[in-house]
Scaffold this active site. Structure first.
Site, PDB file in Angstrom:
ATOM      1  N   LYS A 163     -10.432  -4.667  -4.524  1.00 42.40           N
ATOM      2  CA  LYS A 163     -11.291  -3.528  -4.861  1.00 42.40           C
ATOM      3  C   LYS A 163     -10.471  -2.361  -5.397  1.00 42.40           C
ATOM      4  CE  LYS A 163     -11.535  -3.477   0.116  1.00 42.40           C
ATOM      5  NZ  LYS A 163     -12.349  -3.978   1.211  1.00 42.40           N
ATOM      6  N   LYS A 208      -3.675 -10.353  -6.653  1.00 42.04           N
ATOM      7  CA  LYS A 208      -4.892 -10.679  -5.903  1.00 42.04           C
ATOM      8  C   LYS A 208      -6.076  -9.869  -6.427  1.00 42.04           C
ATOM      9  CE  LYS A 208      -5.673  -8.733  -2.018  1.00 42.04           C
ATOM     10  NZ  LYS A 208      -5.657  -8.150  -0.677  1.00 42.04           N
ATOM     11  N   LYS A 248       0.828  -1.215   0.000  1.00 38.89           N
ATOM     12  CA  LYS A 248       0.000   0.000   0.000  1.00 38.89           C
ATOM     13  C   LYS A 248       0.854   1.254   0.000  1.00 38.89           C
ATOM     14  CE  LYS A 248      -4.463  -1.508   1.341  1.00 38.89           C
ATOM     15  NZ  LYS A 248      -5.652  -1.332   2.142  1.00 38.89           N
TER      16      LYS A 248
END
Ligand code: TYM
Length: 331
Positions: free
Chosen positions: A200, A197, A115
């Site tokens: 969203k 993966k 992230k």
């Protein structure tokens, strides 16, 4: 809550739509476990603000997510279902636990590394200490099991380490939790890139629980496959097909052998739409029920209010114990 039953805690961030990945990796197990365990299922809005959110959208998604939990089959009478920011003890315990967590441990977290690459212009302290808040979520309720997808295993391991450290210093305070990860669907991959993966934050290869059937079909028909034509599970050499087979099994309850037999001698032109159909049928009742429940704001409010009250009662028990042990003066 019945003290003899084992306890479960899990949560999902309302930072986007619920995805097929979060359904197969987590929610499906939540539903299966609700009969046997005392469960707390949370909408972790405080986690969501570790990256920038649109406030109005975050508020709407948080409530809609509750409706979707219920539509997936979670019963608010059986489980404690609540919104994280309604129970301030999560933040309070996170502060204490942060003082028992090493900088080095947090630096090693894969989700933080990923992230912080995705949000390179906004790497906040909150993003870094996120796993401490997650540890607080779990330890606050003395959870035995944490049903999550594979990507959260590392965070649950860290939670155990923090709990063990605290227990070692102050005597038994926290139950040591274990991750509960499904055999099928623990890591659903993106449909347009089977090496990453399904998430969203990568909408193109991602199926959402609320997607209309034609949208789902389109996404599956476009799914990345590989050059030969056999429908065979081979994660190394055929990651796209293996991902689709896994989704098919998780959606239909079939074993991998059965799934391969279903498509023996058939090409991808038959296989991909068939997986799409299976997912459409899996999600159709969830979407229809979600739409119905989302319209009933008063009911949803009563669920999250009751949930917060019940969660708060349990949270206080742990937090007051922790405050006493670390040496805070009682009020
Ligand atoms: P989050 O919001 O990213 O994902 C929610 C849950 O869905 C699982 N999941 C997947 N499983 C399989 N395949 C995928 N492609 C996939 N994508 C998501 C995740 O493993 C997760 O179980 N940190 C957590 C939220 C959290 C939490 C907690 C979880 C906060 N506090 C306490 C358990 C206990 C997260 O970011 O999940």
């Amino acid at each position: 809550m019945d003290e003899r039953k084992k306890r479960i805690f899990s949560g999902i961030q309302p930072s986007g739509e619920l995805t097929l990945g979060s359904y197969m990796g987590a929610i499906k197990n939540w539903v299966a476990l609700q009969e046997e365990y005392d469960c707390l299922y949370c909408i972790v809005d405080m986690h969501a603000i570790t990256v920038r959110q649109d406030p109005a959208l975050l508020r709407r998604r948080s409530v809609n997510q509750l409706a979707q939990y219920i539509a997936c089959g979670l019963d608010p009478e059986k489980n404690i279902m609540f919104i994280q920011s309604h129970v301030p003890q999560h933040a309070e315990l996170a502060w204490v636990l942060g003082c028992y967590t090493q900088f080095g441990e947090l630096s090693r977290m894969t989700q933080f590394k990923m992230k912080s690459q995705q949000h390179a212009d906004n790497i906040t302290a909150g993003l870094f200490t996120y796993p401490v808040l997650m540890a607080a979520d779990i330890l606050l309720y003395q959870a035995d099991l944490v049903p999550v997808g594979e990507d959260q295993r590392q965070h649950v391991e860290l939670t155990r380490d923090i709990a063990q450290r605290f227990n070692g210093v102050y005597s038994d305070t926290f139950t040591l939790p274990e991750a509960f990860i499904p055999k099928m669907g623990a890591r659903v991959m993106s449909l347009d890139d089977p090496s990453t993966k399904m998430s969203k934050s990568l909408p193109d290869g991602c199926v959402n629980l609320m997607d209309a059937p034609e949208v789902i079909m389109k996404k599956f028909k476009r799914a990345v496959t590989d050059c030969d034509t056999a429908v065979k599970f081979d994660k190394e050499n055929k990651p796209g097909i293996s991902n689709l087979l896994t989704i098919y099994c998780a959606a239909t309850g079939k074993t991998m052998d059965q799934a391969e037999q279903d498509f023996a001698g058939q090409g991808y032109g038959v296989f991909k739409p068939a997986v799409g159909e299976a997912v459409v049928e899996l999600l159709r009742p969830i979407r229809e029920e979600s739409e119905r429940i989302m319209a009933d704001k008063a009911y949803l409010e009563s669920v999250y209010r009751t949930g917060a009250e019940r969660a708060s009662y349990l949270a206080n028990k742990t937090l007051s114990k922790v405050y006493r042990k670390v040496g805070f003066v009682g009020r």
